[in-house]
Structures are given as C-alpha cells and as structure tokens.
Design an enzyme around this catalytic site. Structure first.
Site, PDB file in Angstrom:
ATOM      1  N   ASP A   1      -1.229  -6.076  -0.376  1.00 40.64           N
ATOM      2  CA  ASP A   1      -1.464  -5.550   1.014  1.00 40.64           C
ATOM      3  C   ASP A   1      -3.113  -5.083   0.916  1.00 40.64           C
ATOM      4  O   ASP A   1      -3.795  -4.434   0.089  1.00 40.64           O
ATOM      5  CB  ASP A   1      -0.865  -3.986   1.310  1.00 40.64           C
ATOM      6  CG  ASP A   1       0.373  -3.903   1.993  1.00 40.64           C
ATOM      7  OD1 ASP A   1       0.483  -4.885   2.813  1.00 40.64           O
ATOM      8  OD2 ASP A   1       1.215  -3.228   1.951  1.00 40.64           O
TER       9      ASP A   1
ATOM     10  N   GLU B   1       9.013  -4.327  10.606  1.00 44.81           N
ATOM     11  CA  GLU B   1       9.310  -3.035  10.068  1.00 44.81           C
ATOM     12  C   GLU B   1      10.108  -2.309  11.051  1.00 44.81           C
ATOM     13  O   GLU B   1       9.161  -1.963  12.171  1.00 44.81           O
ATOM     14  CB  GLU B   1       8.234  -2.431   9.155  1.00 44.81           C
ATOM     15  CG  GLU B   1       8.535  -0.842   8.653  1.00 44.81           C
ATOM     16  CD  GLU B   1       7.656  -0.586   7.568  1.00 44.81           C
ATOM     17  OE1 GLU B   1       6.650  -1.241   7.075  1.00 44.81           O
ATOM     18  OE2 GLU B   1       7.837   0.572   7.243  1.00 44.81           O
TER      19      GLU B   1
ATOM     20  N   LYS C   1      -1.469  -9.194   2.495  1.00 47.60           N
ATOM     21  CA  LYS C   1      -0.801  -8.716   3.871  1.00 47.60           C
ATOM     22  C   LYS C   1      -1.592  -7.882   4.662  1.00 47.60           C
ATOM     23  O   LYS C   1      -2.358  -7.204   3.885  1.00 47.60           O
ATOM     24  CB  LYS C   1       0.658  -8.335   3.503  1.00 47.60           C
ATOM     25  CG  LYS C   1       1.469  -7.829   4.920  1.00 47.60           C
ATOM     26  CD  LYS C   1       2.745  -7.321   4.511  1.00 47.60           C
ATOM     27  CE  LYS C   1       3.103  -6.196   3.741  1.00 47.60           C
ATOM     28  NZ  LYS C   1       2.510  -4.826   4.695  1.00 47.60           N
TER      29      LYS C   1
ATOM     30  N   ASP D   1       1.077  -1.074  -0.018  1.00 51.50           N
ATOM     31  CA  ASP D   1       0.010   0.021   0.101  1.00 51.50           C
ATOM     32  C   ASP D   1       0.810   1.259  -0.037  1.00 51.50           C
ATOM     33  O   ASP D   1       0.095   2.263  -0.042  1.00 51.50           O
ATOM     34  CB  ASP D   1      -0.885  -0.004   1.023  1.00 51.50           C
ATOM     35  CG  ASP D   1      -0.409  -0.041   2.857  1.00 51.50           C
ATOM     36  OD1 ASP D   1       0.782  -0.266   2.600  1.00 51.50           O
ATOM     37  OD2 ASP D   1      -1.057   0.045   3.715  1.00 51.50           O
ATOM     38  N   SER D   2       2.157   0.988   0.120  1.00 44.84           N
ATOM     39  CA  SER D   2       3.141   2.096  -0.201  1.00 44.84           C
ATOM     40  C   SER D   2       2.807   2.829  -1.782  1.00 44.84           C
ATOM     41  O   SER D   2       3.379   3.692  -2.110  1.00 44.84           O
ATOM     42  CB  SER D   2       4.675   1.880   0.007  1.00 44.84           C
ATOM     43  OG  SER D   2       4.724   0.477  -0.898  1.00 44.84           O
TER      44      SER D   2
ATOM     45  N   GLU E   1      -1.708  -5.323   8.415  1.00 47.71           N
ATOM     46  CA  GLU E   1      -0.820  -4.791   9.583  1.00 47.71           C
ATOM     47  C   GLU E   1      -1.606  -5.204  10.911  1.00 47.71           C
ATOM     48  O   GLU E   1      -2.908  -5.110  10.918  1.00 47.71           O
ATOM     49  CB  GLU E   1      -0.823  -3.463   9.530  1.00 47.71           C
ATOM     50  CG  GLU E   1       0.222  -2.719   8.181  1.00 47.71           C
ATOM     51  CD  GLU E   1       0.115  -1.314   8.056  1.00 47.71           C
ATOM     52  OE1 GLU E   1      -0.205  -0.732   9.031  1.00 47.71           O
ATOM     53  OE2 GLU E   1       0.903  -1.186   7.110  1.00 47.71           O
TER      54      GLU E   1
END
Ligand code: KIV
Length: 273
Positions: A92, A191, A122, A53-54, A124
């Site tokens: 993401d 991270e 993925k 999602d960057s 978080e």
C-alpha cells in the site's frame, strides 16, 4: 488441516491474476506485515499478499491509517517480499505519498519497489488519482486501485460505514472504476459497498475486482489476516469470517507458560543440557 491443495509453485504475476479472472478462478488475497506471517500465508497458497497500510492499526496501534509513512511501509514490505516465494506482493502507498504531485507519487512508488522487492503497489481513490497512476505505470510499476471505503479518507467521510448506498455515490464509484480500468490498473479492491453495486462494477470493467465486505460477485476476496485468524478480537464487522481464535490461544498459551515458570515446572530434565 488445510482443505486447500496448492496446484503449483510458480510465482503469481499480474498476467496470472488476469488469467485467473478469465478462467473463473477466484483470487484469494490476505494481508501480512512481517516475515513469519507472510511465510505461513505463502506456504498455504495465497495468491496475493497485501502489505496493507492497515499495518498502522494492526502493527503500530494507531486509530487510523493516516500516521503510517513510506519508510514504515518499506520496513514491512521488505520482510514480506523476502518471505513470499509464490504469492504476488502488493504494498500500500500510505497517506500523503501519492495524492499530490504525480512525480512525487512516482518517486515514492519507485522507492517502495526498489527497497522492498514487492511486485506492485496499491493506492486509494478514483479519477482524482489518474495523474499519479499514469506516472507510476510509466515507471513500469503495476497498480492496484481501491474504491468504496477508503480508510485514508476517514476524516472526510467521518465514519467507517458502508459506502455508496445512495445512487449518486454509486454512479460516481462506477465511473471511477471505469477510469481505473481505462488508465491501466491491473486489479481493483472494492471495500464495504453494497453487493449489488460490486456486481455491477465487476460486470462493467475488464480488470479483476477483489472485494472486502462487497459480496460474492467480485473476482476475489481480501481480508486482514489478523482479523480472520482471531488475533484482533475487538474488530467484528459483519463481513468478517473468523477462521481461528489465535488471540485466545496465545493468551492461554502464555498463561500456561507463566504458570509453569512460577511453579518451577519449566524447564524439566529433558529441557536442559
Ligand atoms: O490496508 C489494508 O489492509 C487494505 C485492505 C483492507 C484491502 O487496504
């Protein structure tokens, strides 16, 4: 000239990622958000392509990863999955698509899988994501966890500084990693946490850890391709190794093209019909 030789062209699967960990082979992961970059990264032999999602920052120019949507991630994910012949493709789940109702999380993960052709998702977070992860796994979708600096929570943290430098947060992260392992995540991104903590997590769980700014003890490493290729020169964290200066090369090349056009040097007689 690349210093890496690909040993096979077999598609990378979750089983293979686990085997790599068991055999002591490090896992190499990079981001990509489009067909051309993903084709090149795949051709080079990367194990996992993360449609991070960057993309919100890198592709859309947002200051954070908060604004990117499931629809956006599907557009990016689909082009990457189309390009990846060997690499496993992980997409993401964006902010707001899994933090609430686990059924909604499953629905969004199913959409991402069905509409992109990716190999997994993925998300978080730690113990608070247990319900969502269980529901997604129930649909047969592999889940990669992500702990430490979790950029979707930037407004809670208020800073992109290193996470878990104190005992309390470190112990919580360690316990969260154990929950993600127990619940069935196939791998875990760590991270921007102290290298010693990443080592402790890596030693205490049974799934592969993939670090970014988390030292060398993890089973693998991930970077944002645009950062390590020097396309995004504004971002220079200590953990980033620059493998190229493509940003500078593009600006130089475009300048040379403009110059050639302006002075009537392009096209020449060999570049016309
Ligand atoms: O979105 C992303 O690119 C990521 C990596 C930095 C791990 O989550």
């Amino acid at each position: 000239m690349s210093t890496y030789t690909i040993t096979d062209t077999k598609k990378v699967t979750t089983k293979r990622i686990k085997d790599m960990m068991l055999n002591g082979e490090k896992i190499a992961m990079l981001t990509s958000y489009d067909y051309t970059m993903a084709s090149l990264v795949d051709q080079a032999g990367i194990d996992i392509i993360l449609v991070g999602d960057s993309a919100s920052n890198v592709m859309q120019g947002n200051a954070t990863t908060i604004p990117i949507t499931v629809d956006d991630m599907i557009v990016f994910g689909r082009t990457v999955a189309r390009a990846a012949k060997r690499a496993m493709v992980i997409v993401d789940m964006p902010f707001g698509s899994y933090q609430g109702d686990p059924i909604e999380a499953q629905r969004n993960a199913v959409r991402i899988m069905r509409e992109t052709g990716a190999d997994g998702v993925k998300l978080e977070g730690g113990r608070e994501m247990r319900g969502a992860i269980e529901m997604i796994l129930r649909a047969g979708i592999p889940v990669m966890g992500h702990l430490g600096l979790t950029p979707q929570s930037i407004n809670k943290f208020g800073t992109y500084a290193t996470r878990a430098t104190g005992d309390e947060e470190a112990l919580r992260l360690l316990a969260d990693a154990q929950v993600l392992d127990e619940v069935g995540c196939f791998a875990l991104v760590l991270e921007k946490i102290p290298a010693m903590l990443a080592q402790r997590v890596t030693d205490s769980i049974s799934i592969p850890t993939i670090g970014i700014g988390a030292g060398a003890a993890t089973h693998g490493q991930v970077l944002v391709a645009h950062d390590m290729l020097g396309l995004n020169t504004a971002f220079k964290p200590k953990f980033l190794r620059l493998y190229n200066n493509l940003g500078e090369q593009i600006v130089d090349s475009v300048g040379n093209y403009i110059n050639d056009v302006k002075r009537g040097d392009f096209p020449n007689e060999n570049e016309q019909y």
